[in-house]
Write a protein that holds these residues in place. Sequence first.
Motif, PDB file in Angstrom:
ATOM      1  N   LEU A 230      22.505  94.616 -16.539  1.00 34.33           N
ATOM      2  CA  LEU A 230      21.535  95.293 -17.393  1.00 34.33           C
ATOM      3  C   LEU A 230      20.325  95.730 -16.573  1.00 34.33           C
ATOM      4  O   LEU A 230      19.816  94.984 -15.740  1.00 34.33           O
ATOM      5  N   LYS A 231      19.852  96.942 -16.846  1.00 31.68           N
ATOM      6  CA  LYS A 231      18.704  97.510 -16.149  1.00 31.68           C
ATOM      7  C   LYS A 231      17.417  97.132 -16.871  1.00 31.68           C
ATOM      8  O   LYS A 231      17.384  97.010 -18.094  1.00 31.68           O
ATOM      9  N   LYS A 232      16.332  96.994 -16.105  1.00 27.26           N
ATOM     10  CA  LYS A 232      15.031  96.633 -16.674  1.00 27.26           C
ATOM     11  C   LYS A 232      14.014  97.680 -16.258  1.00 27.26           C
ATOM     12  O   LYS A 232      13.851  97.950 -15.072  1.00 27.26           O
ATOM     13  N   GLU A 233      13.322  98.254 -17.241  1.00 30.73           N
ATOM     14  CA  GLU A 233      12.295  99.262 -16.963  1.00 30.73           C
ATOM     15  C   GLU A 233      10.995  98.852 -17.649  1.00 30.73           C
ATOM     16  O   GLU A 233      10.971  98.575 -18.844  1.00 30.73           O
ATOM     17  N   LEU A 234       9.892  98.821 -16.889  1.00 31.68           N
ATOM     18  CA  LEU A 234       8.593  98.452 -17.435  1.00 31.68           C
ATOM     19  C   LEU A 234       8.043  99.583 -18.293  1.00 31.68           C
ATOM     20  O   LEU A 234       8.036 100.747 -17.879  1.00 31.68           O
ATOM     21  N   LEU A 235       7.577  99.259 -19.503  1.00 28.92           N
ATOM     22  CA  LEU A 235       7.047 100.251 -20.437  1.00 28.92           C
ATOM     23  C   LEU A 235       5.523 100.213 -20.445  1.00 28.92           C
ATOM     24  O   LEU A 235       4.909  99.221 -20.045  1.00 28.92           O
ATOM     25  N   GLU A 236       4.910 101.300 -20.914  1.00 29.80           N
ATOM     26  CA  GLU A 236       3.451 101.375 -20.955  1.00 29.80           C
ATOM     27  C   GLU A 236       2.882 100.554 -22.112  1.00 29.80           C
ATOM     28  O   GLU A 236       1.839  99.924 -21.993  1.00 29.80           O
ATOM     29  N   GLN A 237       3.569 100.547 -23.258  1.00 30.04           N
ATOM     30  CA  GLN A 237       3.017  99.892 -24.438  1.00 30.04           C
ATOM     31  C   GLN A 237       3.106  98.364 -24.307  1.00 30.04           C
ATOM     32  O   GLN A 237       4.046  97.841 -23.722  1.00 30.04           O
ATOM     33  N   THR A 238       2.114  97.687 -24.857  1.00 30.53           N
ATOM     34  CA  THR A 238       2.070  96.236 -24.769  1.00 30.53           C
ATOM     35  C   THR A 238       2.451  95.583 -26.090  1.00 30.53           C
ATOM     36  O   THR A 238       2.383  96.204 -27.152  1.00 30.53           O
ATOM     37  N   GLU A 239       2.864  94.329 -26.004  1.00 27.47           N
ATOM     38  CA  GLU A 239       3.110  93.502 -27.178  1.00 27.47           C
ATOM     39  C   GLU A 239       1.905  92.573 -27.331  1.00 27.47           C
ATOM     40  O   GLU A 239       1.600  91.795 -26.436  1.00 27.47           O
ATOM     41  N   ASN A 240       1.205  92.694 -28.451  1.00 30.18           N
ATOM     42  CA  ASN A 240      -0.009  91.920 -28.665  1.00 30.18           C
ATOM     43  C   ASN A 240       0.234  90.857 -29.735  1.00 30.18           C
ATOM     44  O   ASN A 240       0.647  91.180 -30.847  1.00 30.18           O
ATOM     45  N   LEU A 241      -0.012  89.608 -29.403  1.00 26.69           N
ATOM     46  CA  LEU A 241       0.209  88.502 -30.327  1.00 26.69           C
ATOM     47  C   LEU A 241      -1.129  87.869 -30.699  1.00 26.69           C
ATOM     48  O   LEU A 241      -1.955  87.587 -29.824  1.00 26.69           O
ATOM     49  N   THR A 242      -1.342  87.640 -31.994  1.00 25.81           N
ATOM     50  CA  THR A 242      -2.595  87.081 -32.484  1.00 25.81           C
ATOM     51  C   THR A 242      -2.316  85.958 -33.473  1.00 25.81           C
ATOM     52  O   THR A 242      -1.169  85.591 -33.711  1.00 25.81           O
ATOM     53  N   ILE A 243      -3.385  85.432 -34.075  1.00 25.97           N
ATOM     54  CA  ILE A 243      -3.296  84.407 -35.113  1.00 25.97           C
ATOM     55  C   ILE A 243      -3.907  84.978 -36.388  1.00 25.97           C
ATOM     56  O   ILE A 243      -4.956  85.631 -36.343  1.00 25.97           O
ATOM     57  N   ALA A 244      -3.248  84.764 -37.541  1.00 27.27           N
ATOM     58  CA  ALA A 244      -3.759  85.219 -38.833  1.00 27.27           C
ATOM     59  C   ALA A 244      -4.317  84.025 -39.599  1.00 27.27           C
ATOM     60  O   ALA A 244      -3.739  82.932 -39.577  1.00 27.27           O
ATOM     61  N   VAL A 245      -5.445  84.241 -40.291  1.00 28.72           N
ATOM     62  CA  VAL A 245      -6.122  83.175 -41.035  1.00 28.72           C
ATOM     63  C   VAL A 245      -6.495  83.706 -42.417  1.00 28.72           C
ATOM     64  O   VAL A 245      -6.866  84.876 -42.564  1.00 28.72           O
ATOM     65  N   ASN A 246      -6.390  82.837 -43.416  1.00 29.85           N
ATOM     66  CA  ASN A 246      -6.820  83.229 -44.759  1.00 29.85           C
ATOM     67  C   ASN A 246      -8.331  83.465 -44.756  1.00 29.85           C
ATOM     68  O   ASN A 246      -9.079  82.673 -44.189  1.00 29.85           O
ATOM     69  N   PRO A 247      -8.809  84.570 -45.364  1.00 24.94           N
ATOM     70  CA  PRO A 247     -10.253  84.872 -45.322  1.00 24.94           C
ATOM     71  C   PRO A 247     -11.131  83.798 -45.957  1.00 24.94           C
ATOM     72  O   PRO A 247     -12.313  83.686 -45.627  1.00 24.94           O
ATOM     73  N   ASP A 248     -10.577  82.981 -46.856  1.00 23.06           N
ATOM     74  CA  ASP A 248     -11.360  81.899 -47.437  1.00 23.06           C
ATOM     75  C   ASP A 248     -11.645  80.790 -46.427  1.00 23.06           C
ATOM     76  O   ASP A 248     -12.503  79.936 -46.666  1.00 23.06           O
TER      77      ASP A 248
END
Length: 469
Positions: A207-225
């Motif tokens: 399998l070939k691997k090619e680096l892409l420009e777009q990033t994967e961004n991971l965050t944390i979600a919290v209830n606004p209360d």
Amino acid sequence: MINVYNPAFQVNLSQKYYLHSADAAIITAEDRSWFKKQGTIRIGYLRHMAPFIEEGPDGKARGIFRYLIDHGFEAFDIHNKVEYVPYSDPNAMKRDLIAHAINAALPVYDTPWESERLHILQTPNVLAMQMYRISRTDEPITDDDIIAVADDLPSQTKYAEEYFPNNQLRHYQTENDVIKALHNGSADAAFMNPYLVSIYLQGDNKLKKELLEQTENLTIAVNPDDHPLFMAMSRMNTLWGESSIHESLLRHTDESFIPSFWYFVQSHYKKFLLITALSVMLLTFIIAFAVFRTRQKRQADRIARLDFLTGLPNRRAYDERIAKLEKEPPRHCVISMIDINGLKTANNTKGHKAGDELIRGVAECLEKTIKDPRYVGHAYYAYRIGGDEFTAIWLIDDELYLQMQETFREYVASWKGAYCDFLSISLGWASRDEFPMDSIDDLLRTADKRMYEDKAAYYCRSGIDRRKH
């Protein structure tokens, strides 16, 4: 819009005004009162998101996000009991978050506007990683290609939908099923971050691997209360530090991939047949297995220290080099700080490709300088340490450095790109010859100060409003 036209804006602003402040580790009395009243904090997590978070063999959560929260609570002196709730369905996890069944959910791949629509708070990016396209050929993706995604890694689906909306997605249960689909032709491409590549594609040369420009961004979600919890979690990655995050990622990547005996046999069947024929199968297998694991660790370690845009070492590699120089100061050492002039204008008027081209241009000019026949053999290190900031460390005397700096400036002056007609830099430097009693850290501060003086002089000469540039 600011993030679109100036990706480094948030990072630069945080570093200048907030991230290095002692206040980053302080919780207000009002927020601390909320934690005391809250009792147990329930955090939902996706059980198949190694190395970021996963359900370990003991049924407990493990991974980079778990250790990030543990360290953050310790730094804030928060003693609430934390209960981790595993989920296989990210939508079910969000529903429970909205319904107050849990206080936070991780990791989340949604855009901020999606979270706002659901009335949940989303922390700044905890991790932003370049992605690889995995396929059987080097041909670029077309709208006719079928993209494979794993249901137990929901961020893959979100990434494909966001950046490749015209392609058909074919869902598979696990990441191993995705890889099988690529091998047998049931799908044409898939997307993985560098750590998943290290886990699932070790020894796979088909399998070939090619680096892409777009990033994967991971965050944390919290209830606004639970706003005090949101404020604490938004600062945890700052308190832990980039180097610690990368080290934890490497450790959990290594834990997540423990190849079985049959995996090794299938990946190295020719070696296995030879071992059998020579009747020394066991001994050779142990040796080959050790080499296999060492190679995996070496590759993951290299990825963690590489800036994907320029190919130069990144901030983590830079910090390690500075620590080594502080411990064993060289006789001759020149440190130069380099910053690009006009990067914001290039991003605003010509787009991100133009800005990226300028960043790569500085790296190209540095590389040409050290490869110049006049300077071959002299110790030299270059790093990209921020959005448009570079540091070069030269283990030479001042006389030779001034010659090399002149050569570097000549390469900069003659540079021309596909999107930008010229490259302009500001540069400041300091050396042990000039300041023999200064530490490496002192030289860095002096070089940085001189760089900003050079930048101010550039704007003065050009008659350009720096705030708009």
